[in-house]
Scaffold this motif. Structure first.
Motif, PDB file in Angstrom:
ATOM      1  N   TRP A 232      78.702  64.625  27.684  1.00 39.05           N
ATOM      2  CA  TRP A 232      77.862  64.988  28.813  1.00 39.05           C
ATOM      3  C   TRP A 232      77.714  66.503  28.842  1.00 39.05           C
ATOM      4  CZ3 TRP A 232      79.619  67.893  33.072  1.00 39.05           C
ATOM      5  CH2 TRP A 232      80.980  68.169  33.062  1.00 39.05           C
ATOM      6  N   LYS A 233      76.721  66.955  29.562  1.00 36.37           N
ATOM      7  CA  LYS A 233      76.427  68.389  29.617  1.00 36.37           C
ATOM      8  C   LYS A 233      76.365  68.831  31.074  1.00 36.37           C
ATOM      9  CE  LYS A 233      73.251  71.701  27.571  1.00 36.37           C
ATOM     10  NZ  LYS A 233      72.100  71.877  26.700  1.00 36.37           N
ATOM     11  N   HIS A 234      77.092  69.884  31.402  1.00 39.01           N
ATOM     12  CA  HIS A 234      77.055  70.462  32.747  1.00 39.01           C
ATOM     13  C   HIS A 234      75.697  71.157  32.904  1.00 39.01           C
ATOM     14  CE1 HIS A 234      78.230  73.025  36.167  1.00 39.01           C
ATOM     15  NE2 HIS A 234      79.103  72.057  36.421  1.00 39.01           N
ATOM     16  N   PRO A 235      75.148  71.224  34.126  1.00 36.62           N
ATOM     17  CA  PRO A 235      73.836  71.862  34.318  1.00 36.62           C
ATOM     18  C   PRO A 235      73.743  73.284  33.741  1.00 36.62           C
ATOM     19  CG  PRO A 235      74.504  70.745  36.317  1.00 36.62           C
ATOM     20  CD  PRO A 235      75.667  70.669  35.365  1.00 36.62           C
ATOM     21  N   GLN A 236      74.874  73.988  33.721  1.00 39.18           N
ATOM     22  CA  GLN A 236      74.903  75.316  33.098  1.00 39.18           C
ATOM     23  C   GLN A 236      76.223  75.454  32.362  1.00 39.18           C
ATOM     24  OE1 GLN A 236      74.167  76.906  36.811  1.00 39.18           O
ATOM     25  NE2 GLN A 236      76.270  77.086  37.460  1.00 39.18           N
ATOM     26  N   PRO A 237      76.295  76.316  31.348  1.00 41.85           N
ATOM     27  CA  PRO A 237      77.570  76.481  30.645  1.00 41.85           C
ATOM     28  C   PRO A 237      78.692  76.799  31.644  1.00 41.85           C
ATOM     29  CG  PRO A 237      75.834  77.598  29.455  1.00 41.85           C
ATOM     30  CD  PRO A 237      75.234  77.150  30.766  1.00 41.85           C
ATOM     31  N   ILE A 238      79.848  76.242  31.394  1.00 44.25           N
ATOM     32  CA  ILE A 238      80.977  76.353  32.329  1.00 44.25           C
ATOM     33  C   ILE A 238      82.222  76.771  31.551  1.00 44.25           C
ATOM     34  CG2 ILE A 238      81.431  73.873  32.111  1.00 44.25           C
ATOM     35  CD1 ILE A 238      82.348  73.864  35.017  1.00 44.25           C
ATOM     36  N   SER A 239      83.033  77.607  32.174  1.00 40.52           N
ATOM     37  CA  SER A 239      84.261  78.070  31.526  1.00 40.52           C
ATOM     38  C   SER A 239      85.384  77.060  31.744  1.00 40.52           C
ATOM     39  CB  SER A 239      84.681  79.431  32.096  1.00 40.52           C
ATOM     40  OG  SER A 239      85.133  79.277  33.432  1.00 40.52           O
ATOM     41  N   ARG A 240      86.432  77.196  30.961  1.00 41.13           N
ATOM     42  CA  ARG A 240      87.607  76.326  31.101  1.00 41.13           C
ATOM     43  C   ARG A 240      88.198  76.494  32.506  1.00 41.13           C
ATOM     44  NH1 ARG A 240      89.335  71.958  29.193  1.00 41.13           N
ATOM     45  NH2 ARG A 240      88.882  72.644  27.084  1.00 41.13           N
ATOM     46  N   ALA A 241      88.257  77.729  33.009  1.00 37.70           N
ATOM     47  CA  ALA A 241      88.816  77.982  34.337  1.00 37.70           C
ATOM     48  C   ALA A 241      87.987  77.284  35.416  1.00 37.70           C
ATOM     49  CB  ALA A 241      88.885  79.481  34.608  1.00 37.70           C
ATOM     50  N   GLU A 242      86.662  77.336  35.308  1.00 38.64           N
ATOM     51  CA  GLU A 242      85.794  76.666  36.292  1.00 38.64           C
ATOM     52  C   GLU A 242      85.975  75.153  36.236  1.00 38.64           C
ATOM     53  OE1 GLU A 242      81.897  79.535  36.607  1.00 38.64           O
ATOM     54  OE2 GLU A 242      82.273  78.542  34.687  1.00 38.64           O
ATOM     55  N   LEU A 243      86.069  74.613  35.021  1.00 36.26           N
ATOM     56  CA  LEU A 243      86.268  73.169  34.852  1.00 36.26           C
ATOM     57  C   LEU A 243      87.619  72.752  35.443  1.00 36.26           C
ATOM     58  CD1 LEU A 243      85.271  70.458  33.707  1.00 36.26           C
ATOM     59  CD2 LEU A 243      86.370  71.098  31.541  1.00 36.26           C
ATOM     60  N   THR A 244      88.643  73.535  35.170  1.00 39.96           N
ATOM     61  CA  THR A 244      89.968  73.242  35.711  1.00 39.96           C
ATOM     62  C   THR A 244      89.940  73.259  37.233  1.00 39.96           C
ATOM     63  OG1 THR A 244      91.039  74.135  33.739  1.00 39.96           O
ATOM     64  CG2 THR A 244      92.391  74.001  35.742  1.00 39.96           C
ATOM     65  N   GLN A 245      89.242  74.221  37.815  1.00 38.15           N
ATOM     66  CA  GLN A 245      89.142  74.300  39.274  1.00 38.15           C
ATOM     67  C   GLN A 245      88.421  73.072  39.837  1.00 38.15           C
ATOM     68  OE1 GLN A 245      87.259  77.832  40.833  1.00 38.15           O
ATOM     69  NE2 GLN A 245      87.430  77.122  42.936  1.00 38.15           N
ATOM     70  N   MET A 246      87.325  72.663  39.187  1.00 39.49           N
ATOM     71  CA  MET A 246      86.596  71.458  39.627  1.00 39.49           C
ATOM     72  C   MET A 246      87.512  70.243  39.592  1.00 39.49           C
ATOM     73  SD  MET A 246      82.911  71.954  37.683  1.00 39.49           S
ATOM     74  CE  MET A 246      82.488  70.232  37.836  1.00 39.49           C
ATOM     75  N   ARG A 247      88.274  70.119  38.514  1.00 36.93           N
ATOM     76  CA  ARG A 247      89.178  68.978  38.366  1.00 36.93           C
ATOM     77  C   ARG A 247      90.259  68.993  39.438  1.00 36.93           C
ATOM     78  NH1 ARG A 247      89.712  68.950  31.726  1.00 36.93           N
ATOM     79  NH2 ARG A 247      87.771  67.806  31.377  1.00 36.93           N
ATOM     80  N   GLU A 248      90.855  70.145  39.674  1.00 37.22           N
ATOM     81  CA  GLU A 248      91.907  70.246  40.690  1.00 37.22           C
ATOM     82  C   GLU A 248      91.361  69.886  42.070  1.00 37.22           C
ATOM     83  OE1 GLU A 248      95.203  70.677  40.487  1.00 37.22           O
ATOM     84  OE2 GLU A 248      94.973  70.667  38.311  1.00 37.22           O
ATOM     85  N   GLU A 249      90.163  70.377  42.385  1.00 35.87           N
ATOM     86  CA  GLU A 249      89.554  70.062  43.682  1.00 35.87           C
ATOM     87  C   GLU A 249      89.310  68.561  43.825  1.00 35.87           C
ATOM     88  OE1 GLU A 249      86.066  72.533  44.086  1.00 35.87           O
ATOM     89  OE2 GLU A 249      87.288  74.352  44.257  1.00 35.87           O
ATOM     90  N   PHE A 250      88.834  67.934  42.736  1.00 37.85           N
ATOM     91  CA  PHE A 250      88.606  66.494  42.788  1.00 37.85           C
ATOM     92  C   PHE A 250      89.913  65.752  43.043  1.00 37.85           C
ATOM     93  CE2 PHE A 250      88.776  62.307  40.857  1.00 37.85           C
ATOM     94  CZ  PHE A 250      87.766  61.678  41.559  1.00 37.85           C
ATOM     95  N   TRP A 251      90.934  66.026  42.247  1.00 40.97           N
ATOM     96  CA  TRP A 251      92.199  65.295  42.373  1.00 40.97           C
ATOM     97  C   TRP A 251      92.876  65.562  43.706  1.00 40.97           C
ATOM     98  CZ3 TRP A 251      92.155  61.317  39.603  1.00 40.97           C
ATOM     99  CH2 TRP A 251      91.719  61.324  38.280  1.00 40.97           C
ATOM    100  N   ASP A 252      92.691  66.779  44.261  1.00 38.31           N
ATOM    101  CA  ASP A 252      93.279  67.093  45.565  1.00 38.31           C
ATOM    102  C   ASP A 252      92.604  66.330  46.701  1.00 38.31           C
ATOM    103  OD1 ASP A 252      95.104  68.815  44.427  1.00 38.31           O
ATOM    104  OD2 ASP A 252      94.017  70.642  44.975  1.00 38.31           O
ATOM    105  N   THR A 253      91.301  66.098  46.589  1.00 33.56           N
ATOM    106  CA  THR A 253      90.565  65.458  47.686  1.00 33.56           C
ATOM    107  C   THR A 253      90.357  63.959  47.498  1.00 33.56           C
ATOM    108  OG1 THR A 253      88.434  65.997  46.671  1.00 33.56           O
ATOM    109  CG2 THR A 253      89.322  67.584  48.252  1.00 33.56           C
TER     110      THR A 253
END
Length: 114
Positions: free
Chosen positions: A23-44
């Motif tokens: 899959w492709k994110h709407p714009q290029p994304i860094s590892r740190a941004e991806l990690t933050q997205m994942r953490e936010e998902f798992w936290d909520t």
């Protein structure tokens, strides 16, 4: 009598889980941004329903590189997999668990830094 219950179990055939398609994110994304997205998902995620134990098992399976070990985690938690890529699962009581692809696989346009 015992035949019908074992037949019911056999009918619930277990398919092997797999990683989601690329899959492709709407714009290029860094590892740190991806990690933050994942953490936010798992936290909520547990706040939207379901059991914390199932969310924990899904996270462990999603973060596991070895698919056979991820399969074991899912099966031992009693997770019912609707989509073999783990995007839609249920627990034994029928609660639905939806996982976004970004927690299951890196995007094709992940910015790779050295």
């Amino acid at each position: 009598m015992g035949c019908s219950s074992s037949r019911t179990i056999a009918e619930g055939k277990k398919e092997k889980i797999r990683r989601p398609k690329t899959w492709k994110h709407p714009q290029p994304i860094s590892r740190a941004e991806l990690t933050q997205m994942r953490e936010e998902f798992w936290d909520t995620a547990p706040h939207y329903g379901g059991k914390k134990e199932i969310w924990d098992a899904l996270r462990a399976a999603a973060e596991e590189e070895d698919l056979s070990l991820a399969q074991t985690i899912i099966e031992s938690a009693g997770v019912i997999v609707q989509n073999t890529d783990l995007t839609i699962c249920y627990d034994e009581k029928g609660s639905k668990y939806e996982l976004p692809k970004y927690v299951l696989r890196d995007p094709s346009n992940l910015i790779r830094t050295k």
